[in-house]
Design a protein around this motif. Structure first.
Motif, PDB file in Angstrom:
ATOM      1  N   ARG A 151       0.818  -1.224   0.000  1.00  0.00           N
ATOM      2  CA  ARG A 151       0.000   0.000   0.000  1.00  0.00           C
ATOM      3  C   ARG A 151       0.847   1.267   0.000  1.00  0.00           C
ATOM      4  NH1 ARG A 151      -4.256  -0.480   4.781  1.00  0.00           N
ATOM      5  NH2 ARG A 151      -4.709   1.634   3.992  1.00  0.00           N
ATOM      6  N   VAL A 152       1.976   1.206   0.717  1.00  0.00           N
ATOM      7  CA  VAL A 152       2.778   2.414   0.898  1.00  0.00           C
ATOM      8  C   VAL A 152       3.635   2.722  -0.329  1.00  0.00           C
ATOM      9  CG1 VAL A 152       4.685   3.406   2.238  1.00  0.00           C
ATOM     10  CG2 VAL A 152       2.815   2.224   3.410  1.00  0.00           C
ATOM     11  N   HIS A 153       4.149   1.697  -0.999  1.00  0.00           N
ATOM     12  CA  HIS A 153       5.117   1.897  -2.082  1.00  0.00           C
ATOM     13  C   HIS A 153       4.609   2.843  -3.173  1.00  0.00           C
ATOM     14  CE1 HIS A 153       7.531   0.843  -5.670  1.00  0.00           C
ATOM     15  NE2 HIS A 153       8.520   0.770  -4.792  1.00  0.00           N
ATOM     16  N   GLN A 176      15.052  10.407   5.268  1.00  0.00           N
ATOM     17  CA  GLN A 176      13.947  11.193   4.745  1.00  0.00           C
ATOM     18  C   GLN A 176      12.760  10.310   4.348  1.00  0.00           C
ATOM     19  OE1 GLN A 176      15.117  14.199   1.943  1.00  0.00           O
ATOM     20  NE2 GLN A 176      17.094  14.509   2.926  1.00  0.00           N
ATOM     21  N   VAL A 177      13.046   9.136   3.789  1.00  0.00           N
ATOM     22  CA  VAL A 177      11.969   8.205   3.453  1.00  0.00           C
ATOM     23  C   VAL A 177      11.232   7.780   4.716  1.00  0.00           C
ATOM     24  CG1 VAL A 177      11.494   5.854   2.651  1.00  0.00           C
ATOM     25  CG2 VAL A 177      12.924   7.368   1.273  1.00  0.00           C
ATOM     26  N   SER A 178      11.970   7.618   5.823  1.00  0.00           N
ATOM     27  CA  SER A 178      11.350   7.211   7.079  1.00  0.00           C
ATOM     28  C   SER A 178      10.298   8.222   7.526  1.00  0.00           C
ATOM     29  CB  SER A 178      12.422   7.057   8.154  1.00  0.00           C
ATOM     30  OG  SER A 178      11.849   6.656   9.378  1.00  0.00           O
ATOM     31  N   GLU A 179      10.599   9.525   7.376  1.00  0.00           N
ATOM     32  CA  GLU A 179       9.632  10.551   7.770  1.00  0.00           C
ATOM     33  C   GLU A 179       8.400  10.519   6.872  1.00  0.00           C
ATOM     34  OE1 GLU A 179      11.016  14.460   8.502  1.00  0.00           O
ATOM     35  OE2 GLU A 179      13.016  13.806   9.144  1.00  0.00           O
ATOM     36  N   LEU A 203      12.745  -2.450   3.396  1.00  0.00           N
ATOM     37  CA  LEU A 203      12.196  -3.087   2.197  1.00  0.00           C
ATOM     38  C   LEU A 203      12.016  -2.084   1.065  1.00  0.00           C
ATOM     39  CD1 LEU A 203       9.464  -5.509   3.637  1.00  0.00           C
ATOM     40  CD2 LEU A 203      11.715  -6.094   2.753  1.00  0.00           C
ATOM     41  N   LEU A 204      11.510  -0.902   1.395  1.00  0.00           N
ATOM     42  CA  LEU A 204      11.301   0.125   0.366  1.00  0.00           C
ATOM     43  C   LEU A 204      12.624   0.580  -0.234  1.00  0.00           C
ATOM     44  CD1 LEU A 204       8.553   2.184   2.219  1.00  0.00           C
ATOM     45  CD2 LEU A 204       8.223   0.856   0.121  1.00  0.00           C
ATOM     46  N   LEU A 205      13.638   0.768   0.606  1.00  0.00           N
ATOM     47  CA  LEU A 205      14.948   1.187   0.096  1.00  0.00           C
ATOM     48  C   LEU A 205      15.574   0.104  -0.776  1.00  0.00           C
ATOM     49  CD1 LEU A 205      16.484   2.924   3.243  1.00  0.00           C
ATOM     50  CD2 LEU A 205      15.759   4.022   1.125  1.00  0.00           C
ATOM     51  N   ASN A 206      15.381  -1.166  -0.389  1.00  0.00           N
ATOM     52  CA  ASN A 206      15.893  -2.267  -1.210  1.00  0.00           C
ATOM     53  C   ASN A 206      15.268  -2.252  -2.594  1.00  0.00           C
ATOM     54  OD1 ASN A 206      17.548  -3.161   0.830  1.00  0.00           O
ATOM     55  ND2 ASN A 206      16.161  -4.763   1.522  1.00  0.00           N
ATOM     56  N   PRO A 213      13.714  -7.988  -2.869  1.00  0.00           N
ATOM     57  CA  PRO A 213      13.652  -9.119  -1.937  1.00  0.00           C
ATOM     58  C   PRO A 213      14.938  -9.929  -1.867  1.00  0.00           C
ATOM     59  CG  PRO A 213      11.717  -9.053  -3.378  1.00  0.00           C
ATOM     60  CD  PRO A 213      12.687  -8.065  -3.922  1.00  0.00           C
ATOM     61  N   LEU A 214      15.832  -9.762  -2.844  1.00  0.00           N
ATOM     62  CA  LEU A 214      17.070 -10.543  -2.842  1.00  0.00           C
ATOM     63  C   LEU A 214      18.114  -9.985  -1.882  1.00  0.00           C
ATOM     64  CD1 LEU A 214      17.562 -11.250  -6.658  1.00  0.00           C
ATOM     65  CD2 LEU A 214      16.482 -12.701  -4.945  1.00  0.00           C
TER      66      LEU A 214
END
Length: 559
Positions: A151-153, A176-179, A203-206, A213-214
């Motif tokens: 949902r967030v991506h 910054q992504v965390s905020e 996960l989002l940064l990956n 996922p790898l």
């Protein structure tokens, strides 16, 4: 990556040039809209925890006996706690309450105590209630994070600027992504605790910067190979054993995007017109990608991981791949500039063994390596690494192994090392070995030393030179001094099964003698194979050569 820039969302305007985060210099902000105070979590949320517990309890408690009838006495306390935890989370979501892990646990404890009082006790948990509850909580937490990511991506992608993201380090981007993620979670009423939010950001940064996922599999040093068979199935090899992992991709397009990110990093491409590609990761790991229509069940990625620890013959000795005398023999062969071919099956450890033997090369020698995808890890300072190149979209510009071998001969090499001999370049390599480039090394696929010679002969015939069979075999006999056979056995361990040297020719036949062979002797209770490496006791044919290098006596001690 399709990332929407400033002004792409209705009603949004670019923020000012104010610095974002802790950066000292003016920088365009990552987020595409101003951060509003309403978007942050309430600072008084922790003070309302007791009220949240009371509100959830008021909903569940009246129906407690109906939800958990008398038959629940047959369940363990841990099983009931897990069910209650799910129920508490569901009710909290329905009520629009944000509760942390402590509040959830407190609510479950209150409800569970009331149920125990009503039933007069519950069955004990034979496996350990705490451990079972921890496992279930971890599984629920992981599912919550994965669901939240879906949902967030897309919402995050709408609110960031790709051009700014490309200028940031991973640490700055994470901050910054965390905020931004915290604000999205609040606005979408997605309830995650602090630990889960950190996992979500990772996960989002990956997905944004890495291989999605790898990434956790690549970070695990115990994993030696990763095999992606479509977006739902990922196998891993750990300690020689292949097992199914719990890693999956969102869909086929997600997997294809990761594959394209891998190959584009080394200037290659993979698409319907070029569905097969060899590449490498930044750490040196070798990658093979094959996509539909050739891969029927979806894109397939195979990653042979780069080992951070440099494997030596001495370390292979500790693993039981060879004996101390064999280790000494191979070290002597390397120092005596023997031309060696390492033979074995896929994943048997050919390249690893080649790297280990290459440590005997003198630092002042000029070494040229030739590979399809560079993965050799030579430690010498004077190494020139060459890599093949596929054709472009118009079918031009291809540079194959044979082209590179021919060019290497003009580069004044002391030794030439081929990552894998697989075609007509075998003829050029033998020519190089016969013209003053002693100590050259190469690997090929074969099951036994004699089969390796047959493969070399067949590969020379692929060059279309129409040479007589005896002439080809004579050239092999003159050029190659030793063949080392290595195998991955069914217990997952790699072992050297033959050390054979080429003695000469008898008529039209190349003569060989085995210096060491591996003799299988059964299996122990743990499933490990038993066996021993046996010396033939023969005097090596390269004894005079070893004497020239002052190693004759040491060589005979190995036998």
């Amino acid at each position: 990556m399709a990332v929407i820039g400033f002004g792409k969302r209705s009603g949004l305007t670019p923020p000012s040039t104010a610095s974002f985060g802790s950066a000292q210099t003016a920088r365009r902000p990552l987020v595409n809209e101003p951060v509003t105070p309403e978007g942050r979590l309430s600072a008084s949320m922790s003070a309302e925890a007791a009220g949240c517990i009371a509100e959830i309890h008021a909903v569940i408690a009246p129906e407690l006996l109906n939800l958990f009838p008398n038959s629940s006495r047959t369940q363990t306390r841990g099983e009931l706690a897990a069910q209650m935890e799910q129920m508490v989370r569901r009710v909290a979501r329905d009520l629009g309450l944000m509760v942390d892990e402590g509040s959830v646990r407190d609510t479950v404890t209150v409800l569970l105590n009331e149920l125990v009082a009503a039933f007069g006790g519950l069955e004990p948990d034979p496996l350990g209630e705490a451990a079972a509850r921890t496992q279930r909580a971890a599984a629920l937490s992981k599912n919550s994070v994965v669901t939240a990511k879906e949902r967030v991506h897309p919402l995050l992608m709408e609110r960031i600027d790709a051009s700014v993201m490309a200028e940031m380090s991973r640490g700055e981007l994470a901050e910054q992504v965390s905020e931004v993620v915290s604000e999205i979670l609040v606005s979408e009423k997605i309830h995650l605790n602090q630990s889960e939010q950190r996992d979500l950001v990772t996960l989002l940064l990956n997905d944004m910067l890495g291989l999605g996922p790898l990434e956790p599999l690549l970070a695990d040093e115990a994993i030696t190979e990763i095999m992606v068979n479509g977006y739902k199935t990922v196998f891993i090899e750990r300690k020689g054993k292949i097992t199914l992992s719990d890693v999956t991709f969102r869909d086929e397009q997600h997997l294809l995007n990761i594959a394209q990110r891998i190959v584009s990093a080394v200037g290659r491409r993979v698409d319907e017109s070029s569905p097969i590609c060899d590449a490498r990761l930044l750490d040196g790991s070798r990658v093979n990608v094959i996509i539909p229509p050739l891969a029927i069940d979806g894109s397939t990625i195979t990653i042979r991981k780069f080992s951070k620890s440099k494997l030596t013959l001495e370390k292979m000795l500790e693993f039981g791949s060879l004996t101390p005398k064999m280790c000494k023999l191979l070290n002597i062969a390397g120092r005596c500039r023997m031309n060696i071919i390492i033979s074995g099956g896929t994943g048997s450890g050919k390249t690893t063994l080649l790297n280990a033997i290459s440590r005997n090369i003198d630092p002042d020698e000029r070494v040229v390596t030739i590979e399809d995808a560079a993965e050799l890890q030579l430690q010498q300072p004077h190494v020139v690494r060459l890599e093949t190149r596929p054709a472009n979209l118009e079918g031009n510009g291809q540079v194959n192994m044979r082209d590179l071998v021919k060019n290497a001969l003009r580069m004044r090499p002391d030794r030439i090392i081929l990552g894998e001999v697989r075609g007509p370049e075998a003829f050029d390599l033998l020519a190089a070995m016969n013209t003053g480039h002693d100590g050259s090394l190469g690997t090929l696929h074969a099951n036994r030393p004699r089969e390796a010679l047959t493969r070399v002969e067949n590969m020379i015939n692929m060059a279309g030179l129409n040479l007589p069979a005896k002439a080809i075999r004579q050239q092999i006999s003159d050029a190659v001094n030793m063949i080392i056979q290595i195998s991955r056995m069914r217990d997952g361990k790699r072992r050297i099964t033959y050390i054979s040297e080429i003695v000469g020719m008898e008529g039209d036949v190349i003569t060989m003698q085995d210096l060491y062979t591996y003799r299988y002797d059964g299996e122990d209770e743990g499933g490990n194979l038993r066996g021993e490496h046996v010396s033939s006791g023969l005097r090596p044919a390269f004894y005079e050569r070893a004497e020239y290098y002052g190693l004759g006596r040491a060589l005979m001690e190995c036998m």
